[in-house]
Design an enzyme around this catalytic site. Structure first.
Site, PDB file in Angstrom:
ATOM      1  N   GLN A 301       0.671  -1.087  -0.075  1.00  0.00           N
ATOM      2  CA  GLN A 301       0.094   0.056  -0.210  1.00  0.00           C
ATOM      3  C   GLN A 301       0.911   1.331   0.088  1.00  0.00           C
ATOM      4  O   GLN A 301       0.475   2.072  -0.782  1.00  0.00           O
ATOM      5  CB  GLN A 301      -0.895  -0.016   1.271  1.00  0.00           C
ATOM      6  CG  GLN A 301      -1.693   1.293   1.452  1.00  0.00           C
ATOM      7  CD  GLN A 301      -2.676   1.612   0.454  1.00  0.00           C
ATOM      8  OE1 GLN A 301      -3.363   0.753  -0.284  1.00  0.00           O
ATOM      9  NE2 GLN A 301      -3.039   2.812   0.263  1.00  0.00           N
ATOM     10  N   GLU A 302       2.086   1.339   0.610  1.00  0.00           N
ATOM     11  CA  GLU A 302       2.842   2.380   0.788  1.00  0.00           C
ATOM     12  C   GLU A 302       3.755   2.436  -0.435  1.00  0.00           C
ATOM     13  O   GLU A 302       3.578   3.764  -0.998  1.00  0.00           O
ATOM     14  CB  GLU A 302       3.914   2.213   1.932  1.00  0.00           C
ATOM     15  CG  GLU A 302       3.216   2.367   3.298  1.00  0.00           C
ATOM     16  CD  GLU A 302       2.828   3.787   3.757  1.00  0.00           C
ATOM     17  OE1 GLU A 302       3.304   4.588   3.033  1.00  0.00           O
ATOM     18  OE2 GLU A 302       2.079   3.700   4.775  1.00  0.00           O
ATOM     19  N   SER A 303       4.304   1.605  -0.956  1.00  0.00           N
ATOM     20  CA  SER A 303       5.422   2.012  -1.931  1.00  0.00           C
ATOM     21  C   SER A 303       5.393   0.717  -3.274  1.00  0.00           C
ATOM     22  O   SER A 303       6.017   0.970  -4.064  1.00  0.00           O
ATOM     23  CB  SER A 303       6.729   1.702  -1.199  1.00  0.00           C
ATOM     24  OG  SER A 303       7.020   0.093  -0.983  1.00  0.00           O
ATOM     25  N   TYR A 428      -7.008   3.740   3.235  1.00  0.00           N
ATOM     26  CA  TYR A 428      -5.738   3.130   3.668  1.00  0.00           C
ATOM     27  C   TYR A 428      -6.047   1.720   4.340  1.00  0.00           C
ATOM     28  O   TYR A 428      -5.379   0.564   3.807  1.00  0.00           O
ATOM     29  CB  TYR A 428      -5.015   4.222   4.459  1.00  0.00           C
ATOM     30  CG  TYR A 428      -3.585   3.417   4.664  1.00  0.00           C
ATOM     31  CD1 TYR A 428      -2.547   3.804   3.941  1.00  0.00           C
ATOM     32  CD2 TYR A 428      -3.326   3.058   5.985  1.00  0.00           C
ATOM     33  CE1 TYR A 428      -1.225   3.243   4.301  1.00  0.00           C
ATOM     34  CE2 TYR A 428      -2.076   2.589   6.602  1.00  0.00           C
ATOM     35  CZ  TYR A 428      -1.041   2.901   5.765  1.00  0.00           C
ATOM     36  OH  TYR A 428       0.100   2.352   5.941  1.00  0.00           O
TER      37      TYR A 428
END
Length: 478
Positions: A301-303, A428
């Site tokens: 999800q982040e990168s 998120y």
């Protein structure tokens, strides 16, 4: 007075739920020594894995057994006909298998109170013409024998005599959905909740026509000699309804799967195959007491598992850490994949440990992820706001309603830490939950395949148990 009102309500529910034409013979009181629950395998019903058992029906069965103060025995069957026969022969006490209320089931069994609702939908695959009517199909419908879908088609056939379909006894609903995605069959009918869950792994699934709306999912009890168990089930249901358990389980299993992104899901499945193998060992090593798949889902999800990822706001690396957070947890190079994963795991673990003990273990990860995204202080603001609105500050289902309010002046001006992009935090967390579910499914598939290759002689016979489908600053954001 309260007891009197409860007795009236209980009597009313008992009458409403019975709806059985079979006449009761003399009831012989029977004290259960264990609760034998007949079920079917499925992600929203009952699943077993290395991480433990799960499923809406399973979770409710655990609570019901605790309420009765007896051990729980889950008894999986391969098809509905076997389930029905087992209940009639008193081999099980109850059927908890994600089944909807239908006229035929009302005639054969006693039906418990509603657990949740689903629609029956026609399912096809991406690329096929969108059907506008049940007679507008370019192929065959295949459904499970003895299912509620057969009843629906039978009723439709009265208006459309040319309507035909195939029934199968050696497949389950999950297999039929996979066959749709693999172009082995043209159409099937499924519950909307099942489609929402399975398209995380089978993104080519499409649902079209709604054939039946808002059907209650219920448990089935024997038509006779079940007064005592039905009374206990109704009292239990009333208790859990008031406690918010049904709402919690609905959010747990269905709350995060309604949002679906076809392109993102396909990209994630490709990344699991092509990118994750390079970093899996790092996630497993540094996850510690966390589930490595939750850590990996957070990183995606982040990168998107890119160790060189950067954003205009200054966060970097696999876990997209800020410079202050990296310094705080001893990370010197945020673009080093291992350092970033180690740091992200430590930071996430810190978020979990900071949470109040009143938040249940099963939901602490979601609160921690929201803190990871927008900061622990804003999550505490949202919890206080939830409490002021007479919502449960320890339930994720309630917090996700409140977090978006932190973007509205009417609400955030009353909080200690002010404005926050709360709706982004909800998205998120929901995204990570979907990625995590997909990783669990893929991981279980891989383990099952390896097991089959290593022990081909131990495959279950046709008469054996059903196979398991899918085996299925701390106050600042980082």
């Amino acid at each position: 007075m309260t007891r009197f009102l409860f007795a009236i309500i209980l009597g009313f529910l008992l009458t409403a739920c019975q709806q059985v034409t079979v006449e009761e013979t003399e009831y012989v009181p029977h004290k259960l020594t264990e609760l034998r629950v007949g079920t079917l395998y499925g992600p929203q019903i009952y699943m077993t894995s290395g991480q433990g058992n799960s499923g809406f029906d399973y979770d409710m069965a655990v609570l019901f057994a605790e309420y009765l103060d007896v051990p729980l025995k889950m008894v999986p069957y391969t098809n509905r006909a076997e389930l029905y026969e087992a209940l009639k022969k008193n081999e099980i006490d109850i059927i908890a298998a994600g089944m909807t209320e239908t006229p035929a089931r009302r005639e054969q069994f006693r039906l418990g109170p509603p657990l949740y609702r689903v629609n029956q939908v026609l399912v096809y695959r991406e690329g096929m013409p969108t059907p506008k009517d049940i007679t507008d199909l370019k192929g065959k419908i295949t459904v499970i024998a003895d299912s509620s879908f057969v009843e629906t088609l039978t009723q439709l056939q009265k208006r459309h005599p040319t309507l035909v379909w195939d029934q199968v006894t050696d497949k389950d609903s999950e297999e039929l959905l996979a066959m749709i995605a693999n172009k082995e069959i043209d159409y099937t009918i499924a519950d909307s909740s099942s489609v929402q869950i399975n398209r995380r792994y089978l993104p080519d699934l499409r649902s079209g026509l709604v054939l039946e709306e808002k059907l209650d999912v219920v448990w089935l009890l024997p038509p006779t000699h079940s007064d005592g168990l039905m009374s206990q089930l109704l009292a239990f249901w009333h208790q859990e309804k008031l406690a918010g358990t049904l709402d919690h389980l609905n959010e747990k299993y269905f709350g995060h799967v309604k949002r679906f992104d076809y392109i993102d899901t396909r990209a994630f499945l490709r990344a699991i195959e092509t990118v994750l193998p390079r970093y899996r060992q790092l996630f497993e090593t540094h996850a510690g007491d966390l589930d490595w798949r939750k850590l990996a889902a957070t990183s995606y999800q982040e990168s998107h598992w890119n160790p060189n990822a950067r954003s205009p706001t200054g966060v970097r690396g696999m876990m997209m850490l800020t410079q202050p957070t990296a310094k705080e947890i001893g990370i010197t190079n945020r673009l080093d994949a291992e350092e970033s994963i180690r740091g992200g795991a430590a930071y996430l673990r810190d978020m979990i440990n900071r949470l109040p003990e009143s938040i249940p273990e099963s939901q602490r990860m979601w609160f921690a992820l929201a803190s990871y995204n927008i900061g622990y202080a804003h999550v505490e603001d949202a919890r206080k706001l939830a409490e002021s609105m007479e919502l449960n500050p320890n339930a994720w289902r309630d917090l996700k309603k409140v977090l978006p309010l932190l973007q509205k002046r009417k609400y955030y001006q009353k909080t200690r830490y002010g404005y926050a992009r709360g709706s982004e935090a909800v998205h998120y967390v929901d995204s990570i939950r979907r990625y995590y579910d997909t990783l669990v499914w893929v991981d279980n598939q891989s383990k099952q395949q390896n097991s089959d290759e290593e022990e081909p002689s131990d495959l279950a016979s046709e008469d054996g148990p059903a196979p398991v489908p899918g085996t299925l600053s701390p106050d600042k954001p980082k």
